[in-house]
Design a protein around this motif. Structure first.
Motif, PDB file in Angstrom:
ATOM      1  N   PRO A  81       0.814  -1.224   0.000  1.00 51.98           N
ATOM      2  CA  PRO A  81       0.000   0.000   0.000  1.00 51.98           C
ATOM      3  C   PRO A  81       0.849   1.277   0.000  1.00 51.98           C
ATOM      4  N   THR A  82       0.942   1.874  -1.144  1.00 50.86           N
ATOM      5  CA  THR A  82       1.630   3.167  -1.263  1.00 50.86           C
ATOM      6  C   THR A  82       0.864   4.047  -2.241  1.00 50.86           C
ATOM      7  N   ALA A  83       0.879   5.312  -1.964  1.00 49.48           N
ATOM      8  CA  ALA A  83       0.305   6.278  -2.891  1.00 49.48           C
ATOM      9  C   ALA A  83       1.292   7.414  -3.035  1.00 49.48           C
ATOM     10  N   GLU A  84       1.083   8.219  -4.049  1.00 49.52           N
ATOM     11  CA  GLU A  84       1.960   9.376  -4.205  1.00 49.52           C
ATOM     12  C   GLU A  84       1.581  10.437  -3.183  1.00 49.52           C
ATOM     13  N   GLY A 124       1.700   3.826   2.719  1.00 47.97           N
ATOM     14  CA  GLY A 124       2.865   4.684   2.585  1.00 47.97           C
ATOM     15  C   GLY A 124       2.602   5.783   1.574  1.00 47.97           C
ATOM     16  N   PHE A 125       3.360   6.872   1.699  1.00 38.85           N
ATOM     17  CA  PHE A 125       3.215   7.954   0.727  1.00 38.85           C
ATOM     18  C   PHE A 125       4.586   8.248   0.151  1.00 38.85           C
ATOM     19  N   SER A 126       4.766   7.922  -1.111  1.00 43.56           N
ATOM     20  CA  SER A 126       6.075   8.138  -1.718  1.00 43.56           C
ATOM     21  C   SER A 126       6.269   9.625  -1.969  1.00 43.56           C
ATOM     22  N   GLY A 127       7.390  10.119  -1.525  1.00 43.28           N
ATOM     23  CA  GLY A 127       7.677  11.531  -1.691  1.00 43.28           C
ATOM     24  C   GLY A 127       7.347  12.353  -0.474  1.00 43.28           C
ATOM     25  N   HIS A 128       6.834  11.713   0.564  1.00 39.88           N
ATOM     26  CA  HIS A 128       6.565  12.449   1.795  1.00 39.88           C
ATOM     27  C   HIS A 128       7.874  12.637   2.551  1.00 39.88           C
ATOM     28  N   PRO A 129       8.137  13.854   3.024  1.00 39.43           N
ATOM     29  CA  PRO A 129       9.454  14.110   3.627  1.00 39.43           C
ATOM     30  C   PRO A 129       9.669  13.417   4.962  1.00 39.43           C
ATOM     31  N   ASN A 130       8.617  13.166   5.686  1.00 36.93           N
ATOM     32  CA  ASN A 130       8.816  12.785   7.083  1.00 36.93           C
ATOM     33  C   ASN A 130       7.603  12.013   7.565  1.00 36.93           C
ATOM     34  N   LEU A 131       7.573  10.740   7.213  1.00 29.72           N
ATOM     35  CA  LEU A 131       6.334   9.981   7.446  1.00 29.72           C
ATOM     36  C   LEU A 131       6.366   9.309   8.820  1.00 29.72           C
ATOM     37  N   ARG A 132       6.564  10.102   9.868  1.00 29.77           N
ATOM     38  CA  ARG A 132       6.545   9.483  11.198  1.00 29.77           C
ATOM     39  C   ARG A 132       5.105   9.329  11.656  1.00 29.77           C
ATOM     40  N   LYS A 133       4.959   8.715  12.814  1.00 27.12           N
ATOM     41  CA  LYS A 133       3.625   8.612  13.389  1.00 27.12           C
ATOM     42  C   LYS A 133       3.204   9.991  13.884  1.00 27.12           C
ATOM     43  N   GLY A 153      -0.226  21.316   3.393  1.00 22.20           N
ATOM     44  CA  GLY A 153      -1.091  20.832   4.467  1.00 22.20           C
ATOM     45  C   GLY A 153      -1.321  19.340   4.427  1.00 22.20           C
ATOM     46  N   ALA A 154      -0.968  18.691   3.302  1.00 23.10           N
ATOM     47  CA  ALA A 154      -1.178  17.253   3.205  1.00 23.10           C
ATOM     48  C   ALA A 154      -0.254  16.484   4.133  1.00 23.10           C
ATOM     49  N   ASP A 155       0.783  17.165   4.606  1.00 22.77           N
ATOM     50  CA  ASP A 155       1.779  16.545   5.472  1.00 22.77           C
ATOM     51  C   ASP A 155       1.143  15.763   6.621  1.00 22.77           C
ATOM     52  N   TRP A 156       0.449  16.467   7.467  1.00 21.52           N
ATOM     53  CA  TRP A 156      -0.124  15.810   8.653  1.00 21.52           C
ATOM     54  C   TRP A 156      -1.198  14.809   8.270  1.00 21.52           C
ATOM     55  N   HIS A 157      -2.002  15.159   7.262  1.00 23.38           N
ATOM     56  CA  HIS A 157      -3.072  14.247   6.850  1.00 23.38           C
ATOM     57  C   HIS A 157      -2.482  12.924   6.385  1.00 23.38           C
TER      58      HIS A 157
END
Lengths: 395, 227, 343
Positions: free
Chosen positions: B145-148, B171-180, B156-160
């Protein structure tokens, strides 16, 4: 034996003057002070709730700020999948606990849309009145609270005191001071009590006077202006891209109010009201816009009371509510901004998935960008001016 | 519109007759179709909101189009959905028995505009100047499971997306910081997936279900008595 | 001077009596101000119901209840604290308050020690409190406390200057640095030949008075200059780790210092204990009452501002001190000097 001994010092031949250079280097290292990491919260008076802000400070200047949220995450989206529609209104009450009634409205609206039921006009009017009353009570707290965060103690008490009148009204109509749980799918639980309308009129006059008081005492105060003007400037486009909504966005000059511009809901299309905007986008603008909106809400309530129709307060709905399969997105202008529910139904008594779009979550997600380079006192000002409710962030 | 065709079979069958769209919706859709071509898989109207299903490889592009061509400057939310039927918490006979949860259909069905599989990411963007909005959906592979990520288009999509990642394991490919975002870093599992059981309800039925609870030390046989 | 109200006693006894009076004065003053302004005036200004309730009539029991609450609270000391410094800090702050009272006259003979450099001494010991604040902030091993203490140090040092400059005008006009001398000069002065109320320097030194009030407000770290304790930012600044009795010490120190500064302002600008034409034992009897009334008026101004204004930011505070107050103070000295020479 050799293991307990210190390793031998290497022999270093120093050139003449090297020691002095070393000493100077040492001094320079000491002058370059390290950053201090300050934890604002999770228990801090300025975060009114359990928000934690990890702030990296250089002196009193913020190098970077990283909000840590989730201390109050209650998992409403998951819980909603285990509840029936009428039970969920109790949950959504607790999202933004200062304007609980306003949270119920979009959810009930979503269920009604899916069921193709429409609440009768009187119910719609009462809903609108109560929504605006929640807005007034929420904003009143803000008007005082913001002054408190900037350092003035007294306006906070005025805010709390006057908000009590509105809460009394909400309690009088719904029976609940904070969590009314008054909406039913297809209408309302009860009609308004006798004498409520005339009392509301009285209170609204009081509230309008209170707004004047805030304008004089807080908004007009030189120190308040010095503390808030050009602090925390949010450009309109950036705010929108961050999903900032409501008064925060309007204070950045974006003329967008879902009550006027969104899909028509409640009786807002029939109301005559002004949408306030401010071009500056700073903390003062946010205060000013909310102050004007409080006034506007008072006028709207008076208007609604004049136009209030008579009639039933509930539409015909089956006793056990089963919502037909489908998806619906409802959004409303809550006191804190855009509140929306994306409800997916599969024809059962409860929803299959509820996406809760709460305003504060997006409003504060701009904080890392906004807090960079400001001073510690301004952090507090900006936090206060963004006006978030932790329940609305964490859901 | 109760006769809305909402139940889709698992496949990607084209609907012969698309739902009636308003002129505004049709105009929005036309832009997407013109820009993305085959990137638009399906569209539907969900009670006045246009829902467009985008191919996964056009997901970020669709955001760019929405922002630049459709004036949708405002990001409302990005979230995910798990279409798998809920694991009912009533398998447990002693103690569990949460009959309060609504009974959902047991076969996998998909919502408006369909889906290719179990997971989908959906988002809503709006225009503050033109006052229109559109819901975009994309399919996410269930095994990987990954999306762009949309963060480059909408900050604003960061937190969402962080929320969606921890809740659904997408997962989100290209997200800078995919922590919890909400959950502690050591948390295991993805709570909003349908196979993540709500343990509180497994262990003890919802207290609101019982009107009068037996007092401690009360010997009257409870409904789940040990005998 | 071994005479205390005409009683001839040994110097040791006199010293003991004086010490006891001074020691009693600070908590008493704190109590009076705390009750009058912090509780009653504040409750009225802020529509508070709580402090108006306990004990029945007008909430008279509130302050006593607060005191009892503080005393029975646990004395918590943080693990990382520098224990001795932590314990000493409140005492140092309180000590500076005690020391101010030594030179404040309440009558022709009611003064602990009539120093020739009274003004200088009072301002000097009042700034001792900054050491206590720094000690508290450092010893607490808390970042908020440290920030608060550093702010306090910066602020107190910055406002020491305008405070001094404000007083210099009075000193020039009175021609003495002794507080007793300043009072007498005001008592014997006259306004354009009319000596009905003497010549309180409030009129001639109005700029000095304003400067003194602003600077004193900053010295007291009261709103709008309460950044060191800034509740909404630094929680309670250097006091954040203090509980129970130690916190009470800070509190008494804070309000007691307000009492002292009010007395100082009343002495310097409002004529102190003096009633024109009244001298001797009568003045000794009436003096304290007169001083108290004036002091309460000044304290009222302090607290009125405190409950009305928001808080400035640290840089704005410094800008105000260096760019506005100090130039004004210098100008005031210049003008006073010119007048002094001219007339």
């Amino acid at each position: 034996m050799s293991s307990t001994d210190n390793p031998p010092m290497p022999e270093i031949q120093l050139e003449p003057g090297a020691l002095r250079h070393l000493a100077e280097a040492q001094v320079n290292v000491e002058l370059d002070t390290g950053d201090m990491i300050l934890n604002l919260g999770p228990q801090h008076p300025a975060t009114h709730g359990t928000l934690r802000l990890v702030v990296r400070l250089d002196g009193e200047r913020v190098v970077s700020a990283d909000p840590v949220i989730g201390y109050m995450h209650r998992g409403y989206e998951k819980l909603a999948e285990y509840r029936t529609y009428p039970q969920i209104t109790t949950l959504v009450n607790r999202i933004d606990w200062l304007s609980s009634f306003a949270n119920e409205v979009p959810f009930v609206d979503a269920a009604e849309r899916l069921m193709c039921v429409e609440a009768p006009p009187r119910a719609q009017y009462i809903r609108t009145v109560l929504t605006e009353l929640s807005r007034i009570s929420t904003f009143y707290l803000f008007l005082g609270e913001m002054a408190l965060q900037v350092g003035a103690l007294t306006p906070a008490f005025y805010g709390f005191r006057d908000r009590e009148y509105v809460l009394n009204l909400i309690e009088g109509a719904t029976g609940g001071r904070f969590h009314p749980n008054f909406n039913r799918i297809g209408g309302l639980k009860d009609d308004l009590p006798w004498g409520w309308i005339s009392e509301t009129r009285e209170v609204m006059k009081k509230m309008l006077d209170g707004c004047d008081e805030f304008e004089d005492l807080v908004a007009g105060n030189e120190i308040f202006q010095a503390r808030t003007r050009s602090i925390g400037i949010v450009p309109g486009e950036l705010g929108a891209a961050y999903g900032m909504s409501g008064s925060n966005l309007r204070a950045s000059g974006v003329d967008w109010d879902l009550r006027r511009d969104g899909r028509p809901y409640l009786v807002y299309p029939e109301l005559d009201f002004k949408v306030w905007t401010h071009p500056d986008g700073d903390s003062y603008a946010r205060y000013w816009v909310r102050l004007q909106e409080t006034r506007e809400s008072c006028r709207m309530v008076l208007q609604l009371l004049d136009q209030m129709p008579s009639g039933p307060i509930t539409a015909k709905v089956p006793r056990i509510i089963k919502v037909p399969a489908g998806e619906v997105w409802t959004e409303v202008e809550n006191p804190l901004g855009q509140m929306g529910y994306y409800v997916v139904s599969k024809g059962a008594t409860g929803p299959f998935r509820v996406k809760i779009r709460s305003a504060s979550f997006s409003n504060v997600s701009i904080m890392p960008w906004l807090l960079r380079g400001v001073y510690v006192p301004d952090v507090i000002t900006i936090l206060a001016s963004l006006y978030f409710i932790l329940g609305d962030i964490d859901r | 519109m109760p006769d809305e065709p909402t139940e889709e079979t698992a496949g990607e069958e084209e609907i012969a007759e698309p739902e009636l769209l308003t002129d505004e919706q049709a105009a929005l859709l036309a832009v997407f179709e013109a820009e993305l071509g085959g990137g638009v898989i399906e569209h539907a109207d969900a009670f006045g909101t246009l829902v467009v299903r985008i191919r996964p490889d056009s997901w970020r592009r669709s955001a760019e189009i929405a922002k630049t061509k459709l004036h949708c400057d405002y990001l409302s939310f990005v979230s995910g959905i798990d279409w798998q039927p809920m694991v009912a918490p009533r398998s447990n006979d002693d103690g569990g028995n949460d009959t309060s949860a609504p009974v959902q259909p047991t076969e996998m069905t998909f919502g408006t505009a369909g889906s290719a599989g179990r997971f989908q990411v959906f988002a809503h963007v709006q225009s503050t100047s033109r006052h229109h909005g559109v819901t975009l959906k994309t399919d996410v592979d269930a095994d990987m499971p990954t999306a762009e990520s949309w963060t480059s288009v909408y900050p604003g999509a960061d937190w969402h997306e962080r929320e969606c990642a921890e809740m659904f394991g997408i997962g989100f490919s290209g997200h800078p910081n995919l922590r919890k975002l909400y959950l502690p870093a050591e948390f295991e599992g993805h709570p909003l997936r349908k196979d993540f059981a709500l343990l509180a309800r497994e262990v003890k039925p919802w207290p609101g279900l019982v009107d009068v609870e037996a007092m401690p030390g009360d010997d009257s046989p409870a409904e789940d008595g040990s005998g | 001077m071994t005479h205390l109200l005409a009683l001839d006693v040994g110097w040791g006894t006199t010293l003991a009596i004086k010490t006891i009076i001074i020691l009693a004065l600070v908590p008493a003053g704190a109590l009076i101000l705390g009750y009058t302004f912090l509780l009653k005036m504040m409750s009225h200004m802020q529509s508070r119901l709580g402090p108006m309730d306990p004990g029945g009539f007008h909430g008279w029991f509130q302050l006593i209840g607060d005191g009892i609450k503080f005393i029975q609270k646990e004395d918590v000391m943080p693990d990382g604290a520098d224990k001795r410094v932590f314990a000493m800090a409140p005492v140092v702050i309180l000590m500076s308050t005690f020391l101010i009272f030594v030179v404040i006259p309440a009558g022709p003979r009611i003064v602990v020690k009539n120093l020739d450099v009274g003004v200088f001494y009072a301002l000097a010991v009042s700034s001792l409190s900054v050491i206590g604040v720094l000690m508290a902030g450092w010893a607490s091993s808390n970042k908020f406390a440290l920030l608060g203490a550093l702010r306090a140090a910066a602020q107190l040092i910055a406002y020491e200057l305008p405070l001094l400059l404000a007083v210099v005008g009075v000193v020039i006009q009175a021609g003495t640095m002794s507080l007793q001398g300043i009072v007498v000069a005001q008592q014997n002065g006259s306004i354009f030949g009319w000596s009905g109320i003497g010549n309180p320097y409030f009129f001639t030194q109005i700029i000095g008075f304003a400067l003194f009030m602003v600077a004193a407000q900053a010295e007291l770290t009261q709103t709008p200059f309460d950044m060191p304790v800034a509740e909404s930012e630094l929680v309670a600044g250097y006091m954040v780790e203090y509980t129970g009795f130690r916190f009470l010490f800070f509190y008494i120190g804070e309000v007691g210092t307000a009492f002292a500064f009010a007395a100082l302002a009343a002495t310097l600008f409002l004529g102190g204990w003096a009633i024109p034409g009244v001298h001797g034992a009568v003045a000794d009897l009436l003096g304290p009452i007169v001083l108290f009334v004036k002091l309460m008026f000044v304290a009222f101004l302090f607290f009125w501002v405190r409950f009305t204004y928001p808080r400035l930011r640290e840089d704005q505070l410094q800008a105000l001190a260096w760019k506005v107050l100090i130039p004004l103070g210098l100008a005031n000295i210049l003008i006073t000097g010119i007048f002094k020479v001219a007339f």
